[in-house]
Write a protein that holds these residues in place. Structure first.
Motif, short mmCIF file in Angstrom:
data_model
loop_
_atom_site.label_atom_id
_atom_site.label_comp_id
_atom_site.label_asym_id
_atom_site.label_seq_id
_atom_site.Cartn_x
_atom_site.Cartn_y
_atom_site.Cartn_z
N THR A 80 -8.16 -31.13 -14.28
CA THR A 80 -8.18 -32.38 -14.73
C THR A 80 -8.31 -33.47 -13.60
O THR A 80 -8.37 -34.52 -13.89
CB THR A 80 -6.76 -32.79 -15.69
N GLY A 81 -8.59 -32.77 -12.54
CA GLY A 81 -8.72 -33.89 -11.41
C GLY A 81 -7.54 -34.70 -11.08
O GLY A 81 -7.60 -35.73 -10.52
N ARG A 82 -6.59 -33.89 -11.20
CA ARG A 82 -4.95 -34.54 -10.90
C ARG A 82 -4.36 -33.87 -9.77
O ARG A 82 -4.92 -32.73 -9.16
CB ARG A 82 -4.08 -34.47 -11.98
N LYS A 83 -3.30 -34.47 -9.19
CA LYS A 83 -2.53 -33.60 -8.11
C LYS A 83 -1.43 -32.53 -8.71
O LYS A 83 -1.01 -31.91 -8.03
CB LYS A 83 -1.86 -34.84 -7.48
N ASN A 84 -0.86 -33.08 -10.05
CA ASN A 84 -0.01 -32.27 -10.71
C ASN A 84 -0.35 -31.58 -12.05
O ASN A 84 -1.21 -32.19 -12.62
CB ASN A 84 1.35 -33.29 -10.89
N ASP A 85 0.21 -30.56 -12.24
CA ASP A 85 -0.03 -29.73 -13.44
C ASP A 85 0.39 -30.48 -14.50
O ASP A 85 1.36 -31.06 -14.59
CB ASP A 85 0.58 -28.15 -13.29
N ILE A 86 -0.13 -29.99 -15.76
CA ILE A 86 0.33 -30.40 -17.03
C ILE A 86 0.96 -29.28 -17.77
O ILE A 86 0.40 -28.09 -17.89
CB ILE A 86 -0.63 -31.13 -17.93
N TYR A 87 2.27 -29.40 -18.43
CA TYR A 87 3.11 -28.34 -18.82
C TYR A 87 3.14 -28.65 -20.35
O TYR A 87 3.58 -29.88 -20.85
CB TYR A 87 4.26 -28.48 -18.37
N ILE A 88 2.82 -27.52 -21.29
CA ILE A 88 3.05 -27.68 -22.51
C ILE A 88 3.79 -26.69 -23.05
O ILE A 88 3.77 -25.36 -22.57
CB ILE A 88 1.64 -27.51 -23.21
N SER A 89 4.76 -26.77 -24.00
CA SER A 89 5.56 -25.89 -24.68
C SER A 89 5.58 -25.83 -26.17
O SER A 89 5.10 -26.98 -26.58
CB SER A 89 7.17 -25.82 -24.27
#
Length: 498
Positions: free
Chosen positions: A371-380
């Motif tokens: 995503t071009g970010r520094k941090n992951d995205i989390y989904i539950s």
């Protein structure tokens, strides 16, 4: 609520999962424990709320909550109250329930996280006997997103060979790495990798030794070792390797994923640890805010003050140790420091997540590079299979570290996650809802060894509890000066042997 003792070995402020685990641990060691919480429910930020409570928290104004609190107080004091009066704020849509018995079918976790099947927290649950009081169910799948498509995270040589997640060229190297993980034994040098010293080589060097490219290294580090950023790459390889071994070992216990989740939601965990602490003689008091921490002439904790939960008279108890969550020290720069912000959306859906084979539950990680970010995205995702919502509904969460807090549009940072849920660009289907919250992240300034005030860390953006158990062990070591070793209860040991 009976009278309080004059003195306690430790006073714990807050009933979040971290605090409740410590409460039960100290109780099991024979210490006299008092646990107070300003909320009317167990769990603090790790609580589970019914759908009406969610509306009060996210949809009511401060004034509406104040009026409701006054009405509740009048009822408790036996003053006349119009029982037929409608709530002071809006109610949930009828599709989510029309009365308390229907609202109570919802158990919505404020901090949705999974447990590793063979992780530290699960072992604590077994050894302390908490698993007698809760049921833990397997989560349907563990996924990582590449090119907008979710793929199952491979954890065996066979899965690596058939997975489309890695290139054909990388499959061979991935298989060798997973074979090393499966066979590794610290005391058997024949299982060690030639040229790799886990204490001297960094994890970046370890990946290079195994021939793993940048993408393969990234998804292993984030979806298997479960690191929230890449700072681990230049630290010794031992901890990351141990984390990956834990992931694979947890995966082997069930097959579909390494994660488990409590029946009736995460609110069961702090409540059951609280019950266990009470079994050991601990005292709990809800609706009891911390008023003041008292110190002796040398600056060390000597007691605490708080209003009695029933009479509201000021109570003073003696103690030499206080453990508290950071929400009780807001604005106290000498106690806590802000280390960032996270944004979390809790969503009510009427459909599973596309690309997960209609799984009734799942964890999905969108790595930062995608995503071009520094941090992951989390989904539950969890469903009615866990008794957390009525049939036909699903509960999903999307969370990440907020990278542009001054943008004026923090919701945009969750957009890749919303797209994955089918909620992109603000879309909501019929009978669907989402609650969005920006949360400040805090950590203690001091370690507490000087004044004996020990403060826990805020829950991070990840969808697993491994960082929480790290905090439990860290606080225990600061308090007691030794590593936390939880002995199995004798009755649990007998049950296992039988």
């Amino acid at each position: 609520m009976g009278d309080f003792n004059e003195e306690y070995d430790v006073v714990i402020v807050g009933t979040g999962l971290t605090e409740c685990i410590l409460s039960s641990v100290f109780g099991a060691e024979g210490k006299k424990v008092l646990n107070i919480d300003q909320n009317s429910y167990y769990g603090s930020e790790s609580a589970s709320l019914n759908v009406m409570e969610m509306w009060k928290k996210f949809r009511w104004s401060d004034e509406q909550r104040r009026v409701e609190a006054e009405r509740t107080k009048a009822e408790e004091e036996g003053k006349p109250v119009d029982a037929s009066a409608a709530p002071t704020g809006p109610e949930p849509p009828a599709a989510f329930g029309k009365k308390p018995s229907e609202w109570n079918q919802w158990h919505i976790s404020l901090v949705p996280k999974f447990l590793m099947a063979d992780g530290e927290l699960t072992n604590v649950l077994h050894k302390t006997g908490v698993t007698r009081y809760i049921d833990l169910l397997q989560v349907g799948g563990s996924y990582v997103v590449k090119g907008g498509v979710p793929y199952r995270v491979p954890s065996t040589r066979m899965e690596a060979m058939t997975s489309s997640l890695v290139s054909s060229f990388q499959k061979f190297y991935m298989q060798n790495f997973l074979q090393f993980i499966a066979n590794y034994k610290e005391d058997d040098k024949s299982t060690h990798k030639k040229g790799l010293n886990l204490d001297q080589n960094s994890m970046r060097e370890a990946y290079k030794i195994f021939g793993l490219d940048a993408w393969t290294s990234e998804f292993i580090g984030h979806a298997m070792a479960l690191y929230v950023d890449d700072s681990y790459l230049d630290r010794p390889a031992r901890e990351p390797i141990e984390r990956i071994i834990l992931y694979v070992r947890s995966m082997a216990r069930f097959g579909k994923s390494p994660y488990i989740f409590p029946l009736h939601g995460l609110g069961e965990l702090p409540e059951r640890f609280s019950f266990l602490s009470a079994v050991y003689g601990g005292t709990y008091a809800l609706n009891t805010p911390l008023q003041e921490i008292l110190f002796d002439d040398s600056g060390v904790v000597s007691g605490v003050k708080f209003p009695h939960p029933n009479t509201k008279d000021v109570v003073t108890v003696k103690t030499k140790k206080v453990i508290a969550d950071p929400s009780y020290f807001l604005g106290q720069d000498k106690r806590i420091r802000q280390v960032g912000k996270l944004i979390r959306a809790i969503c009510i859906l009427t459909h599973p997540i596309e690309g997960t084979e209609n799984a009734d539950s799942a964890q999905i990680i969108i790595p930062a590079s995608q995503t071009g970010r520094k941090n992951d995205i989390y989904i539950s995702l969890v469903s009615s299979a866990f008794n957390v919502c009525p049939k036909g509904f699903y509960l999903a969460s999307v969370s990440t570290v907020l990278e542009n807090p001054d943008s004026g549009n923090p919701h945009a940072e969750l957009e890749p996650g919303f797209d994955r849920l089918g909620l992109g660009s603000g879309r909501l289907g019929k009978d669907e809802e989402k609650f969005i919250q920006v949360v400040d992240l805090f950590e203690p300034v001091e370690d507490g060894t000087k004044d004996h005030v020990y403060i826990s860390k805020s829950y991070d953006a990840s969808t697993h509890f491994e960082t929480c158990t790290d905090d439990v062990k860290d606080i225990y070591k600061r308090v007691e000066g030794k590593d936390l070793v939880i002995e199995q209860r004798k009755d649990e040991q007998r049950a296992d042997e039988s």
